[in-house]
Design a protein around this motif. Structure first.
Motif, mmCIF file in Angstrom:
data_model
loop_
_atom_site.group_PDB
_atom_site.id
_atom_site.type_symbol
_atom_site.label_atom_id
_atom_site.label_comp_id
_atom_site.label_asym_id
_atom_site.label_seq_id
_atom_site.Cartn_x
_atom_site.Cartn_y
_atom_site.Cartn_z
ATOM 1 N N ARG A 67 6.673 3.951 -18.128
ATOM 2 C CA ARG A 67 7.191 2.813 -18.883
ATOM 3 C C ARG A 67 8.676 3.003 -19.148
ATOM 4 N NH1 ARG A 67 2.934 1.259 -23.602
ATOM 5 N NH2 ARG A 67 3.915 -0.758 -23.260
ATOM 6 N N GLN A 68 9.314 1.918 -19.554
ATOM 7 C CA GLN A 68 10.696 1.965 -20.023
ATOM 8 C C GLN A 68 10.714 1.859 -21.540
ATOM 9 O OE1 GLN A 68 12.595 -1.247 -17.685
ATOM 10 N NE2 GLN A 68 13.726 0.367 -16.625
ATOM 11 N N TYR A 69 11.839 2.277 -22.131
ATOM 12 C CA TYR A 69 11.949 2.321 -23.586
ATOM 13 C C TYR A 69 13.319 1.817 -24.012
ATOM 14 C CZ TYR A 69 7.938 5.294 -22.819
ATOM 15 O OH TYR A 69 6.726 5.770 -22.391
ATOM 16 N N LEU A 70 13.361 1.190 -25.182
ATOM 17 C CA LEU A 70 14.619 0.698 -25.747
ATOM 18 C C LEU A 70 14.828 1.385 -27.088
ATOM 19 C CD1 LEU A 70 16.999 -1.145 -25.300
ATOM 20 C CD2 LEU A 70 15.702 -3.038 -26.296
ATOM 21 N N TYR A 93 17.261 12.579 -17.136
ATOM 22 C CA TYR A 93 18.107 11.450 -17.531
ATOM 23 C C TYR A 93 17.269 10.208 -17.830
ATOM 24 C CZ TYR A 93 17.541 10.132 -12.550
ATOM 25 O OH TYR A 93 17.041 9.816 -11.321
ATOM 26 N N MET A 94 17.946 9.237 -18.436
ATOM 27 C CA MET A 94 17.376 7.917 -18.663
ATOM 28 C C MET A 94 18.181 6.919 -17.846
ATOM 29 S SD MET A 94 16.534 7.959 -22.756
ATOM 30 C CE MET A 94 15.326 6.610 -22.589
ATOM 31 N N ASN A 95 17.490 5.916 -17.276
ATOM 32 C CA ASN A 95 18.149 4.980 -16.377
ATOM 33 C C ASN A 95 17.478 3.619 -16.477
ATOM 34 O OD1 ASN A 95 18.612 3.539 -13.716
ATOM 35 N ND2 ASN A 95 19.896 5.325 -13.363
ATOM 36 N N SER A 96 18.318 2.572 -16.495
ATOM 37 C CA SER A 96 17.789 1.207 -16.603
ATOM 38 C C SER A 96 17.317 0.650 -15.275
ATOM 39 C CB SER A 96 18.864 0.271 -17.174
ATOM 40 O OG SER A 96 19.982 0.218 -16.290
ATOM 41 N N ASN A 97 17.677 1.325 -14.168
ATOM 42 C CA ASN A 97 17.268 0.896 -12.832
ATOM 43 C C ASN A 97 17.704 -0.542 -12.553
ATOM 44 O OD1 ASN A 97 16.069 1.361 -10.331
ATOM 45 N ND2 ASN A 97 14.087 0.563 -10.975
ATOM 46 N N SER A 183 21.110 -2.974 -24.759
ATOM 47 C CA SER A 183 20.327 -4.174 -24.454
ATOM 48 C C SER A 183 19.315 -3.978 -23.335
ATOM 49 C CB SER A 183 21.267 -5.328 -24.075
ATOM 50 O OG SER A 183 22.057 -4.983 -22.943
ATOM 51 N N GLN A 184 19.443 -2.895 -22.574
ATOM 52 C CA GLN A 184 18.542 -2.684 -21.441
ATOM 53 C C GLN A 184 17.613 -1.503 -21.697
ATOM 54 O OE1 GLN A 184 20.316 -3.820 -17.355
ATOM 55 N NE2 GLN A 184 21.847 -2.472 -18.251
ATOM 56 N N PRO A 185 16.319 -1.690 -21.521
ATOM 57 C CA PRO A 185 15.406 -0.549 -21.633
ATOM 58 C C PRO A 185 15.646 0.414 -20.475
ATOM 59 C CG PRO A 185 14.241 -2.455 -20.783
ATOM 60 C CD PRO A 185 15.604 -2.940 -21.177
ATOM 61 N N MET A 186 15.312 1.670 -20.717
ATOM 62 C CA MET A 186 15.515 2.686 -19.696
ATOM 63 C C MET A 186 14.257 3.526 -19.519
ATOM 64 S SD MET A 186 19.437 4.085 -20.142
ATOM 65 C CE MET A 186 19.701 4.016 -21.907
ATOM 66 N N GLY A 225 9.648 6.101 -28.771
ATOM 67 C CA GLY A 225 10.557 4.974 -28.700
ATOM 68 C C GLY A 225 9.811 3.668 -28.583
ATOM 69 N N CYS A 226 10.551 2.600 -28.379
ATOM 70 C CA CYS A 226 9.968 1.268 -28.258
ATOM 71 C C CYS A 226 9.676 0.976 -26.790
ATOM 72 C CB CYS A 226 10.927 0.216 -28.805
ATOM 73 S SG CYS A 226 11.136 0.292 -30.591
ATOM 74 N N PRO A 227 8.401 0.897 -26.415
ATOM 75 C CA PRO A 227 8.082 0.630 -25.021
ATOM 76 C C PRO A 227 8.374 -0.821 -24.642
ATOM 77 C CG PRO A 227 6.072 0.650 -26.326
ATOM 78 C CD PRO A 227 7.193 1.051 -27.245
ATOM 79 N N VAL A 228 8.818 -1.006 -23.416
ATOM 80 C CA VAL A 228 9.080 -2.340 -22.879
ATOM 81 C C VAL A 228 8.346 -2.458 -21.550
ATOM 82 C CG1 VAL A 228 10.857 -3.943 -22.064
ATOM 83 C CG2 VAL A 228 11.351 -2.418 -23.992
ATOM 84 N N PRO A 229 7.418 -3.432 -21.421
ATOM 85 C CA PRO A 229 7.112 -4.472 -22.393
ATOM 86 C C PRO A 229 6.358 -3.936 -23.600
ATOM 87 C CG PRO A 229 5.618 -4.607 -20.523
ATOM 88 C CD PRO A 229 6.638 -3.570 -20.163
#
Length: 288
Positions: A67-70, A93-97, A183-186, A225-229
């Motif tokens: 998942r991604q996180y914000l 690392y963290m990346n927004s892709n 503004s972008q989850p990573m 963290g906050c998962p997105v979605p």
């Protein structure tokens, strides 16, 4: 309002303010991550509670979070390649892709010739703009045992920690026109790969394949963290613990440790590189 009603109201308020948090501690690797390339070069250990990454002449390998996180906090315990690791890079690392407008927060551990200090390079990409490298020589042998590497990311700042020592602070200076990743989850990523064209002494030290295979080890995967979605209100919730007052700035103890690192162990700071930046970037005057 009677006491019972007050307690019920307080309980409802706590539930309302409490964010949906995904935590990877304790967790097995495949609960939160998947292999992104070279599955044969990543091995589970301790029933999935730890992993080994392998680099040889055929391939390196990598993994990523499902998942991604914000905003939030991500950490892993890593034991780096022992002995002669020149030309190798172990990255966390963290990346927004998102390619051209990507956000990214990097730890890159640059391999060394035996007996030389291990260098960790950090970088920040915000809205597609990077080139914010800093390099620190670690003050211990990171291949002798596990150490905890952490990225703490909130609305006000990004802090990179080695164990409990902050080695990098990147503040939100949007008010000064400096981009900030907010503004972008990573997703969370890690790779072990060969980069002897630049990794060790700018590429002067090449990888010695006679020492292969090279191994790096990971355990204690922790994502909070906050998962997105996920709930749209999570990332903006000031009640998230990583947004608390304790994380608005470094504590006095952390600030002393941070200055100690910068004075004694920093070997490169893009803010001081006048060949690249005759005029220092705007964020460089912000300090800690």
């Amino acid at each position: 309002m009677n006491r019972a009603s007050t307690l019920i109201a307080s309980y409802i308020l706590v539930i309302f303010l409490c964010p949906l948090v995904v935590s990877g501690r304790p967790a097995t690797f495949f609960e939160d991550f998947h292999v992104t390339w070279a599955n044969s070069h990543l091995r589970q250990l301790e029933g999935g509670r730890a992993i080994q990454l392998v680099l040889d002449q055929n391939s390196g390998c990598g993994f990523a979070s499902k998942r991604q996180y914000l905003f939030g906090r991500v950490s892993m315990k890593i034991k780096l390649i022992p002995g002669d690791s020149a030309g190798t890079v172990t990255a966390f690392y963290m990346n927004s892709n998102t390619n051209e407008i990507r956000d990214e927060l990097d730890f890159e551990f640059l391999g060394n010739r035996s007996g030389q200090p291990y260098t960790v390079q950090t970088n920040v990409y915000a809205h597609g703009k990077g080139d914010r490298e800093q390099r620190v020589n670690l003050w211990f042998d990171p291949s002798a045992d596990y150490h905890t590497y952490t990225i703490h990311w909130n609305h006000l700042q990004v802090i990179y920690y080695v164990d409990d020592v902050p080695i990098r602070v990147y503040k939100n200076n949007e008010a000064k026109g400096v981009p900030y990743p907010r503004s972008q989850p990573m997703g969370v990523y890690s790779t072990l790969w060969e980069a002897d064209d630049w990794a060790t002494r700018g590429g002067l030290e090449k990888i010695d394949w006679r020492k292969a295979p090279f191994y790096a080890y990971y355990k204690d995967f922790d994502i909070e963290g906050c998962p997105v979605p996920g709930p749209s209100t999570c990332a903006s919730n000031p009640g998230n613990w990583w947004e608390g007052l304790a994380y608005h700035r470094l504590s006095a103890v952390e600030a002393r440790k941070y200055r100690w690192v910068r004075i004694n162990h920093m070997i490169y700071d893009y803010c001081q590189d006048r060949s690249r930046y005759p005029v220092p970037p705007r964020e460089c005057g912000a300090g800690i």
